[in-house]
Design a protein around this motif. Structure first.
Motif, PDB file in Angstrom:
ATOM      1  N   UNK A  59       0.830  -1.204   0.000  1.00  0.00           N
ATOM      2  CA  UNK A  59       0.000   0.000   0.000  1.00  0.00           C
ATOM      3  C   UNK A  59       0.867   1.258   0.000  1.00  0.00           C
ATOM      4  N   UNK A  60       2.021   1.157  -0.662  1.00  0.00           N
ATOM      5  CA  UNK A  60       2.936   2.279  -0.843  1.00  0.00           C
ATOM      6  C   UNK A  60       3.546   2.170  -2.230  1.00  0.00           C
ATOM      7  N   UNK A  61       3.828   3.300  -2.849  1.00  0.00           N
ATOM      8  CA  UNK A  61       4.475   3.293  -4.163  1.00  0.00           C
ATOM      9  C   UNK A  61       5.984   3.460  -4.061  1.00  0.00           C
ATOM     10  N   UNK A  62       6.468   3.792  -2.876  1.00  0.00           N
ATOM     11  CA  UNK A  62       7.887   4.050  -2.629  1.00  0.00           C
ATOM     12  C   UNK A  62       8.422   5.144  -3.542  1.00  0.00           C
ATOM     13  N   UNK A  63       7.558   6.110  -3.850  1.00  0.00           N
ATOM     14  CA  UNK A  63       7.953   7.277  -4.631  1.00  0.00           C
ATOM     15  C   UNK A  63       7.674   8.538  -3.821  1.00  0.00           C
ATOM     16  N   UNK A  64       8.540   9.534  -3.992  1.00  0.00           N
ATOM     17  CA  UNK A  64       8.389  10.824  -3.328  1.00  0.00           C
ATOM     18  C   UNK A  64       8.317  11.905  -4.397  1.00  0.00           C
ATOM     19  N   UNK A  65       7.250  12.668  -4.386  1.00  0.00           N
ATOM     20  CA  UNK A  65       7.139  13.782  -5.318  1.00  0.00           C
ATOM     21  C   UNK A  65       8.048  14.923  -4.905  1.00  0.00           C
ATOM     22  N   UNK A  66       8.686  15.567  -5.877  1.00  0.00           N
ATOM     23  CA  UNK A  66       9.525  16.748  -5.626  1.00  0.00           C
ATOM     24  C   UNK A  66       9.079  17.836  -6.595  1.00  0.00           C
ATOM     25  N   UNK A  67       8.505  18.880  -6.041  1.00  0.00           N
ATOM     26  CA  UNK A  67       7.988  19.989  -6.839  1.00  0.00           C
ATOM     27  C   UNK A  67       8.930  21.179  -6.680  1.00  0.00           C
ATOM     28  N   UNK A  68       9.614  21.541  -7.767  1.00  0.00           N
ATOM     29  CA  UNK A  68      10.577  22.643  -7.735  1.00  0.00           C
ATOM     30  C   UNK A  68       9.955  23.917  -8.267  1.00  0.00           C
ATOM     31  N   UNK A  69      10.300  25.026  -7.627  1.00  0.00           N
ATOM     32  CA  UNK A  69       9.794  26.313  -8.091  1.00  0.00           C
ATOM     33  C   UNK A  69      10.277  26.622  -9.505  1.00  0.00           C
ATOM     34  N   UNK A  70      11.533  26.266  -9.811  1.00  0.00           N
ATOM     35  CA  UNK A  70      12.086  26.549 -11.137  1.00  0.00           C
ATOM     36  C   UNK A  70      13.317  25.673 -11.332  1.00  0.00           C
ATOM     37  N   UNK A  71      13.241  24.738 -12.264  1.00  0.00           N
ATOM     38  CA  UNK A  71      14.346  23.813 -12.503  1.00  0.00           C
ATOM     39  C   UNK A  71      15.624  24.518 -12.956  1.00  0.00           C
ATOM     40  N   UNK A  72      15.530  25.775 -13.415  1.00  0.00           N
ATOM     41  CA  UNK A  72      16.705  26.472 -13.920  1.00  0.00           C
ATOM     42  C   UNK A  72      17.620  26.969 -12.805  1.00  0.00           C
ATOM     43  N   UNK A  73      17.147  26.962 -11.564  1.00  0.00           N
ATOM     44  CA  UNK A  73      17.947  27.480 -10.453  1.00  0.00           C
ATOM     45  C   UNK A  73      19.043  26.471 -10.092  1.00  0.00           C
ATOM     46  N   UNK A  74      20.328  26.821 -10.249  1.00  0.00           N
ATOM     47  CA  UNK A  74      21.395  25.841 -10.003  1.00  0.00           C
ATOM     48  C   UNK A  74      21.560  25.456  -8.538  1.00  0.00           C
ATOM     49  N   UNK A  75      21.031  26.292  -7.604  1.00  0.00           N
ATOM     50  CA  UNK A  75      21.155  25.927  -6.191  1.00  0.00           C
ATOM     51  C   UNK A  75      20.408  24.634  -5.894  1.00  0.00           C
ATOM     52  N   UNK A  76      19.375  24.362  -6.668  1.00  0.00           N
ATOM     53  CA  UNK A  76      18.578  23.168  -6.418  1.00  0.00           C
ATOM     54  C   UNK A  76      19.364  21.880  -6.686  1.00  0.00           C
ATOM     55  N   UNK A  94      12.571   9.528  -6.411  1.00  0.00           N
ATOM     56  CA  UNK A  94      12.029  10.870  -6.589  1.00  0.00           C
ATOM     57  C   UNK A  94      11.316  11.001  -7.935  1.00  0.00           C
ATOM     58  N   UNK A  95      10.175  11.702  -7.921  1.00  0.00           N
ATOM     59  CA  UNK A  95       9.477  12.109  -9.141  1.00  0.00           C
ATOM     60  C   UNK A  95       9.512  13.628  -9.191  1.00  0.00           C
ATOM     61  N   UNK A  96      10.177  14.204 -10.200  1.00  0.00           N
ATOM     62  CA  UNK A  96      10.372  15.652 -10.268  1.00  0.00           C
ATOM     63  C   UNK A  96       9.327  16.320 -11.154  1.00  0.00           C
ATOM     64  N   UNK A  97       8.920  17.523 -10.737  1.00  0.00           N
ATOM     65  CA  UNK A  97       8.050  18.359 -11.564  1.00  0.00           C
ATOM     66  C   UNK A  97       8.480  19.806 -11.391  1.00  0.00           C
ATOM     67  N   UNK A  98       8.340  20.590 -12.456  1.00  0.00           N
ATOM     68  CA  UNK A  98       8.727  21.999 -12.451  1.00  0.00           C
ATOM     69  C   UNK A  98       7.468  22.852 -12.291  1.00  0.00           C
ATOM     70  N   UNK A  99       7.349  23.522 -11.160  1.00  0.00           N
ATOM     71  CA  UNK A  99       6.156  24.334 -10.891  1.00  0.00           C
ATOM     72  C   UNK A  99       6.022  25.468 -11.896  1.00  0.00           C
ATOM     73  N   UNK A 100       7.137  26.004 -12.366  1.00  0.00           N
ATOM     74  CA  UNK A 100       7.082  27.104 -13.332  1.00  0.00           C
ATOM     75  C   UNK A 100       6.413  26.646 -14.624  1.00  0.00           C
TER      76      UNK A 100
END
Length: 339
Positions: A59-76, A94-100
């Motif tokens: 009952x788990x997917x063993x995935x964690x969503x990661x929502x970034x404000x902007x993938x272009x920021x190198x600090x991330x 991790x599953x990544x998505x770009x909020x921008x």
């Protein structure tokens, strides 16, 4: 040829299917020799667990969503490295998505992670509408990393100590002898913390009237345009503190375009200690606010929430350090020429 099954692994290792399952889940209740036999069988057979079947059983997917404000920021990059190092060690992906990008096409920011049944969500950076997290936080654990906006109850926040980092920058420049120091100010709670801390330190040193602030969108182009405006003033500053490294690169371009030598004619300081700041031909003085450690702490907070949901949300701050490099020095005394 058919794909190997967990039964094939068990037969090859000479153990039961249940023991293979324990090893694959990372259980510490398996003797070392049995664990090695199972792992050897997995390698030899090229076995890959059926993620969908495991998700149904656990009952788990063993995935964690990661929502970034902007993938272009190198600090991330550093933050994600710290985040993934701990999550990966616990068998989470991790599953990544770009909020921008999601905003540009009108997509729900966090809804897709619920649709994919992610076990938790890490939000990286400032979101334009923090209230969008309310519905998500009510269903899965959420941690915010690198931002200081208000969050729903039960959400942890992990970030650098922006007020302390800004104090380090401002006192460094004052200590070098600068008296007219400008700030390229960013947006959001982080931008406001850095701006207000800068103004406070300047007032403490009796320099509150010599601390011009120019708004900046935290991009290279924004830093360039804001610096051009600053350097066009009759009371041109001898030092500029930029809200981040990317804006500082824009400031460096503006100074060079206007014929100013850095740091002889103008000192520049960025923030974040990104890989950009460490490029030898830039070599920016900047604040390191421990992006890798912010990521690791965010992962630890999320893991704790997965094990103990329902606790109060907390704020955790990492300690910043100042990295003095090649873009800061004493102000030039009028009428003198340096070799």
């Amino acid at each position: 040829m058919r794909a190997p099954t967990i039964r094939d692994v068990a037969d090859r290792a000479g153990v039961s299917k249940s023991l293979v399952s324990l090893v694959l889940r990372g259980s510490d209740q398996v003797r070392a020799e049995k664990r090695e036999a199972v792992l050897r069988a997995v390698r030899d057979l090229g076995y890959r667990p059926n993620a969908a079947a495991r998700s149904l059983s656990e009952r788990r997917t063993r995935t964690i969503g990661v929502l970034l404000n902007d993938l272009r920021n190198p600090w991330y990059v550093d933050l994600l490295d710290g985040l993934n190092s701990l999550l990966s060690a616990r068998g989470l992906h991790m599953l990544l998505a770009d909020a921008r990008l999601n905003r540009r096409v009108g997509h729900d920011l966090a809804g897709p992670f619920l649709d994919l049944r992610a076990d938790g969500l890490v939000v990286v950076g400032t979101l334009p509408d923090p209230a969008a997290l309310d519905a998500v936080a009510a269903r899965i654990p959420v941690v915010v990393a690198g931002a200081r906006e208000p969050v729903p109850a039960g959400v942890d926040v992990v970030a650098g100590d922006d007020e302390r980092g800004t104090r380090l920058v401002t006192e460094h420049l004052i200590g070098l002898g600068h008296r007219t120091i400008a700030h390229l100010a960013g947006y959001g709670a982080v931008g406001e913390l850095r701006r207000s801390s800068f103004a406070s330190v300047m007032r403490e040193h009796g320099l509150g009237e010599r601390a011009p602030v120019e708004p900046c969108d935290m991009t290279e182009e924004g830093g360039y345009r804001a610096t051009v405006r600053l350097l066009s003033r009759p009371d041109r500053p001898t030092a500029v503190f930029a809200v981040n490294d990317i804006a500082c690169v824009g400031a460096l371009s503006a100074a060079e375009e206007l014929g100013l030598s850095v740091p002889r004619d103008l000192s520049l300081v960025g923030y974040d200690n990104t890989s950009v700041s460490r490029l030898r031909h830039l070599w920016l003085t900047t604040v390191d606010h421990a992006g890798h450690e912010v990521g690791r702490r965010a992962a630890r907070c999320l893991l704790d929430r997965l094990e103990r949901p329902g606790e109060e949300g907390r704020l955790r701050l990492t300690a910043p350090t100042l990295e003095v490099r090649g873009t800061t020095g004493p102000p030039q005394v009028p009428g003198t020429v340096r070799g």
